[in-house]
Enzyme design. Sequence first.
Site, PDB file in Angstrom:
ATOM      1  N   MET A 153      -3.631   4.612   0.498  1.00 24.65           N
ATOM      2  CA  MET A 153      -4.153   5.171   1.742  1.00 24.65           C
ATOM      3  C   MET A 153      -5.300   6.147   1.502  1.00 24.65           C
ATOM      4  O   MET A 153      -6.152   6.343   2.363  1.00 24.65           O
ATOM      5  CB  MET A 153      -3.025   5.847   2.519  1.00 24.65           C
ATOM      6  CG  MET A 153      -1.981   4.881   3.073  1.00 24.65           C
ATOM      7  SD  MET A 153      -2.645   3.714   4.293  1.00 24.65           S
ATOM      8  CE  MET A 153      -2.936   4.809   5.689  1.00 24.65           C
TER       9      MET A 153
ATOM     10  N   ILE B 229       0.860  -1.186   0.000  1.00 26.57           N
ATOM     11  CA  ILE B 229       0.000   0.000   0.000  1.00 26.57           C
ATOM     12  C   ILE B 229       0.895   1.234   0.000  1.00 26.57           C
ATOM     13  O   ILE B 229       2.023   1.202   0.511  1.00 26.57           O
ATOM     14  CB  ILE B 229      -0.958  -0.007   1.219  1.00 26.57           C
ATOM     15  CG1 ILE B 229      -2.059   1.032   1.055  1.00 26.57           C
ATOM     16  CG2 ILE B 229      -0.197   0.197   2.536  1.00 26.57           C
ATOM     17  CD1 ILE B 229      -3.204   0.881   2.073  1.00 26.57           C
ATOM     18  N   CYS B 230       0.416   2.319  -0.597  1.00 28.58           N
ATOM     19  CA  CYS B 230       1.147   3.595  -0.583  1.00 28.58           C
ATOM     20  C   CYS B 230       0.112   4.710  -0.509  1.00 28.58           C
ATOM     21  O   CYS B 230      -1.008   4.484  -0.046  1.00 28.58           O
ATOM     22  CB  CYS B 230       2.048   3.729  -1.810  1.00 28.58           C
ATOM     23  SG  CYS B 230       1.163   3.727  -3.386  1.00 28.58           S
ATOM     24  N   ALA B 231       0.452   5.903  -0.972  1.00 22.41           N
ATOM     25  CA  ALA B 231      -0.478   7.023  -0.870  1.00 22.41           C
ATOM     26  C   ALA B 231      -1.673   6.843  -1.805  1.00 22.41           C
ATOM     27  O   ALA B 231      -2.827   6.918  -1.386  1.00 22.41           O
ATOM     28  CB  ALA B 231       0.240   8.336  -1.165  1.00 22.41           C
TER      29      ALA B 231
END
Length: 390
Positions: free
Chosen positions: A99, A69-71
């Site tokens: 996110m 997961i990232c931004a």
Amino acid sequence: MVETITAEQLRDMIDADEEFVLFDTRSPDSFEDWHVDGAENVEYSSDDDELVGEFDEDAIDAGDTVVTICATGNSASSFAEYLEREGDAHDVKTVDGGMEAWSMVYDVVPIATENDDLVVLQLQRRSKGCLGYVVGSKRAGEAALVDVTRATDEFLDAARAHGLKVTHILDTHIHADHISKGRELADRLDVPYHLGAPAATRDPDFEFDPIEPNAVVELGDVEIKAVHTPGHTTGMTSYLVDDEALLTGDTLFVESIGRTELQFADKDARDGARVQYETLHKVIMTESNDVKILPGHFSVTDDGEYIDVTPGQPMFSTVGYLWENNEILQLDEDEFVEHMFENLPSKPPNYEQVIATNAGEYEPEEGEESELELGPNRCAATAESAVADD
């Protein structure tokens, strides 16, 4: 091949207690500010398709399920492909939207009521700790939405699923931690948008349908009474639903109480705390012991841990239980005022800009609303629970 999953599927994996390794590829600063509980930080650049820092390959065992997961999903997707090429993991998934998508995951939870005509649905925004409500009458087929966020479809779908038509939209106050969409949705549905009449003290730059203290919004035979509860803000209004439940906004929570210094500052700060003390002791805690306290927020730490609540389960307490167990409520007035300024959590991210947006003074640019809201709410006066265990 890397599988793309939704943020809701990640929630379901967490709730089912599935075994997997979660890697967050954002910068260390962004990770420390806010992340999913149990995630490990591995910074990865999608532009250069390479690790920024070090990565211990031994962190993954053969056969592990891995989620990245990232931004917004870009670097996490690239890192997932890297792991599939270079690592031993055979089951690699990446969260679509990252996110930002995680920040919009909701649970819709019914709250039990004694009146069989009354419907109360609690909408839980699990990443940020926001709580909104659908309050309705089954016989009248009408509903009011309270503290509507940007996820307007979640509120509308919840009402429709119970055969309810939205006839009123209410906010408890001008929020400091998230963008309210109550006014916008009311315009779209052509229904009244309500704030408590004392919200005029905040000088909002828009018109609204004021509810005077002790006035009632009727949904068939279900009554929602406005109760002026200043302290968190001067205009804070709670809503007493059919004498069964009090929607307290940011005045009283399951695990803490609302902070006051987001509006009251400098020389006014202690005056605001005294107002909050009066509200808690002479208004809210004078309700019947069995009245349910349904707050506007629950506490989520920067590490993604939940304090005294479980997402997907009803989040409420009662007047009697909190009166006996909330340690802040047991302080005398002077102790209470001093307590309000000791060990306060950091302020909500971008709170001044969020307030300006909700007051109608600022119009975010396209895509800016998500950035303004990122991170958990910090509207409680304590970072830890103030409620003693039984």
